[in-house]
Motif scaffolding. Structure first.
Motif, PDB file in Angstrom:
ATOM      1  N   UNK A 113       1.691  -6.241  20.780  1.00  0.00           N
ATOM      2  CA  UNK A 113       2.341  -6.437  19.292  1.00  0.00           C
ATOM      3  C   UNK A 113       3.613  -6.614  19.671  1.00  0.00           C
ATOM      4  N   UNK A 114       4.189  -7.262  19.092  1.00  0.00           N
ATOM      5  CA  UNK A 114       5.695  -6.818  18.612  1.00  0.00           C
ATOM      6  C   UNK A 114       5.848  -8.826  19.216  1.00  0.00           C
ATOM      7  N   UNK A 115       4.757  -8.997  19.923  1.00  0.00           N
ATOM      8  CA  UNK A 115       5.261 -10.612  20.269  1.00  0.00           C
ATOM      9  C   UNK A 115       5.347 -11.404  19.601  1.00  0.00           C
ATOM     10  N   UNK A 116       6.219 -12.950  19.500  1.00  0.00           N
ATOM     11  CA  UNK A 116       5.612 -13.777  18.907  1.00  0.00           C
ATOM     12  C   UNK A 116       5.035 -14.719  19.895  1.00  0.00           C
ATOM     13  N   UNK A 136      19.439 -15.758  29.048  1.00  0.00           N
ATOM     14  CA  UNK A 136      18.195 -15.086  29.416  1.00  0.00           C
ATOM     15  C   UNK A 136      17.059 -15.842  30.506  1.00  0.00           C
ATOM     16  N   UNK A 137      16.476 -15.236  31.450  1.00  0.00           N
ATOM     17  CA  UNK A 137      15.022 -15.966  31.309  1.00  0.00           C
ATOM     18  C   UNK A 137      13.692 -15.569  30.548  1.00  0.00           C
ATOM     19  N   UNK A 138      13.115 -16.781  30.311  1.00  0.00           N
ATOM     20  CA  UNK A 138      12.030 -16.761  29.390  1.00  0.00           C
ATOM     21  C   UNK A 138      10.486 -15.912  30.605  1.00  0.00           C
ATOM     22  N   UNK A 139      10.381 -15.225  30.518  1.00  0.00           N
ATOM     23  CA  UNK A 139       9.351 -14.409  30.497  1.00  0.00           C
ATOM     24  C   UNK A 139       7.584 -14.577  30.624  1.00  0.00           C
ATOM     25  N   UNK A 140       6.783 -14.345  30.727  1.00  0.00           N
ATOM     26  CA  UNK A 140       5.731 -14.163  30.253  1.00  0.00           C
ATOM     27  C   UNK A 140       5.308 -14.277  28.433  1.00  0.00           C
ATOM     28  N   UNK A 141       5.496 -13.204  28.235  1.00  0.00           N
ATOM     29  CA  UNK A 141       5.384 -13.275  26.918  1.00  0.00           C
ATOM     30  C   UNK A 141       7.044 -12.910  25.930  1.00  0.00           C
ATOM     31  N   UNK A 142       7.152 -13.481  24.992  1.00  0.00           N
ATOM     32  CA  UNK A 142       8.434 -13.236  24.608  1.00  0.00           C
ATOM     33  C   UNK A 142       8.100 -12.124  23.304  1.00  0.00           C
ATOM     34  N   UNK A 143       9.389 -11.064  23.224  1.00  0.00           N
ATOM     35  CA  UNK A 143       9.556 -10.427  22.378  1.00  0.00           C
ATOM     36  C   UNK A 143      10.635 -10.839  21.701  1.00  0.00           C
ATOM     37  N   UNK A 144      10.976 -10.922  20.610  1.00  0.00           N
ATOM     38  CA  UNK A 144      12.117 -11.679  19.502  1.00  0.00           C
ATOM     39  C   UNK A 144      12.120 -10.019  18.863  1.00  0.00           C
TER      40      UNK A 144
END
Length: 144
Positions: A113-116, A136-144
């Motif tokens: 939840x909260x992740x696109x 910014x490093x892109x992690x496993x799940x993006x939270x924008x």
């Protein structure tokens, strides 16, 4: 497969015109169209999802298999209400008319939840910090 893409406003390219000449509530009319046309995939912005949960969604015997939302993050309460009514989870994402979906939660992916979601095939996504001027490093799940 039958799909319905709902957008609000006069620039809509929806599969159906949701303005009902009999002044039926838009959410009721939309749900009736989903049933009548046996729509299996529904993509709608959060504003429409918030509108639909005002009705007793479980009373509508929809044939939906996939639910999507895009445009802005969808709050978890709406996702839970839809899941309770139809047993389906809305998958959030981000895209534009010019690009199609860029980031999303594909079928089978665990939803946070909260992740696109993650960058979708064909796209490399880089997040930039405009104030610090670095990537910014892109992690496993993006939270924008």
């Amino acid at each position: 497969m039958s799909a319905l893409n709902i957008k609000k406003g006069s620039s809509s390219h929806s599969a159906y015109d949701l303005r009902d000449p009999n002044a039926q509530a838009v959410e009721t009319h939309t749900l009736a169209v989903l049933v009548d046309k046996q729509v299996t995939t529904l993509c709608a912005p959060p504003t429409v999802w918030r509108m639909l949960i005002q009705e007793k969604m479980g009373d509508y015997p929809v044939k939906l298999r996939e639910l999507l939302s895009a445009g802005e993050p969808l709050n978890p309460e709406v996702i839970e209400q839809v899941r309770a009514a139809w047993g389906l989870t809305i998958r959030d994402g981000f895209g534009q008319t010019e690009t199609t979906a860029v980031v999303g939660n594909p079928p089978g992916q665990k939803i946070k939840f909260g992740s696109m979601g993650r960058p979708l095939p064909g796209y490399k996504v880089v997040l930039l910090d405009p104030q610090e001027e670095f990537r910014v490093p892109v992690v496993d799940l993006l939270v924008l």
